[in-house]
Design an enzyme around this catalytic site. Structure first.
Site, PDB file in Angstrom:
ATOM      1  CB  SER A 124      -0.909   0.276   1.185  1.00 15.42           C
ATOM      2  OG  SER A 124      -1.553   1.214   1.542  1.00 15.42           O
TER       3      SER A 124
ATOM      4  CE1 TYR B 277      -4.772  -1.837   5.202  1.00 14.22           C
ATOM      5  CE2 TYR B 277      -3.560   0.369   4.577  1.00 14.22           C
ATOM      6  CZ  TYR B 277      -4.256  -1.122   4.302  1.00 14.22           C
ATOM      7  OH  TYR B 277      -4.468  -1.215   2.835  1.00 14.22           O
TER       8      TYR B 277
END
Length: 255
Positions: free
Chosen positions: A146, A159
């Site tokens: 990501s 995250y």
């Protein structure tokens, strides 16, 4: 030397895409199928897996429902498929979740859950598939990282930690397994319109921030991830290893 079309041709290959019953995983499965690969659709919910499989019209599709966060279940599913159906040539470790909240108030059980789903799963499925690939001295593993492998925002520290770990585990996998003929790389998407990001898309303030922060001036569209995945899954990337490919409209290139 193969020509350009042959380099990207995945005919005769079988790809397992974890978390492919929706969102990015389903888009990647479609892209791989369009390039000629047979696709194994995965998710925890067999019903959702079946619905997603029906969207891959014209492709050879397998269904494999198991929880990627469960080491024993992942190993049993991979070993069982290899024994009954044949080799898994391509693995896309896509399954992941997002849980938002202030770090000082973040629940321990949520932290453990996001670790299991986002990073332990990459080890669980990656090791199970790699053991078979190593015997064949060939294989492609693509982990989904990501922009948050590199960048952080408020309320997503856990995250961000997991996606940073995915990027570094990718490098570690490549370092250990390249000598066995495996290519292990990662795709790091920017902000894409997915069910995982629905709350952000519906937030006018955040939507405006994404558009202004991204040099391309917009959210990514899911089909724009397919080319990167096909490249890393194909012979075209035969000497690419341990690389994290950012597909983010320029977000990580700008300040």
């Amino acid at each position: 030397m193969a020509n350009a079309s042959q380099l990207f041709d995945l005919s005769g290959k079988t790809a397992l895409v974890t978390g492919s019953s929706q969102g990015i995983g389903l888009a990647l499965a479609k892209g791989l199928a369009d390039a000629g690969a047979a696709v194994i659709v995965n998710g925890r919910d067999a019903g959702k897996v079946e619905v997603a499989a029906k969207e891959l019209k014209g492709a050879k599709v397998y269904r494999l429902a198991f929880d990627v966060a469960d080491y024993a279940a992942a190993k049993a599913a991979v070993d069982g498929f290899e024994a009954s159906q044949g080799p898994i040539d391509i693995l896309v470790n896509n399954a992941g979740i997002q849980i938002r909240g202030p770090l000082d108030e973040f629940a321990t059980e949520d932290f453990e859950r996001i670790l299991r789903t986002n990073i332990s799963s990459v080890f669980n499925v990656g090791q199970a598939v790699a053991r078979h690939m190593i015997k064949r001295q060939a294989g492609k593993i693509i982990n989904i990282a990501s922009v948050n492998s590199m960048l952080a925002r408020p309320t997503i520290a856990p995250y961000t930690a997991t996606k940073g770990a995915v990027a570094n585990l990718t490098k570690g996998m490549a370092t250990d397994w390249a000598k066995h003929g495996l290519n292990v790389n990662a795709i790091a998407p920017g902000y894409f319109a997915t069910p995982l990001n629905k709350a952000l898309i519906d937030n006018p303030e955040f939507n405006t921030w994404v558009e202004k922060r991204t040099p391309a001036g917009r959210w990514g569209e899911l089909h724009e991830l397919a080319g990167a995945c096909v490249f890393l899954a194909s012979a075209a990337s035969s000497f690419v290893n341990g690389h994290v490919l950012y597909v983010d409209g320029g977000m990580t290139a700008s300040v």
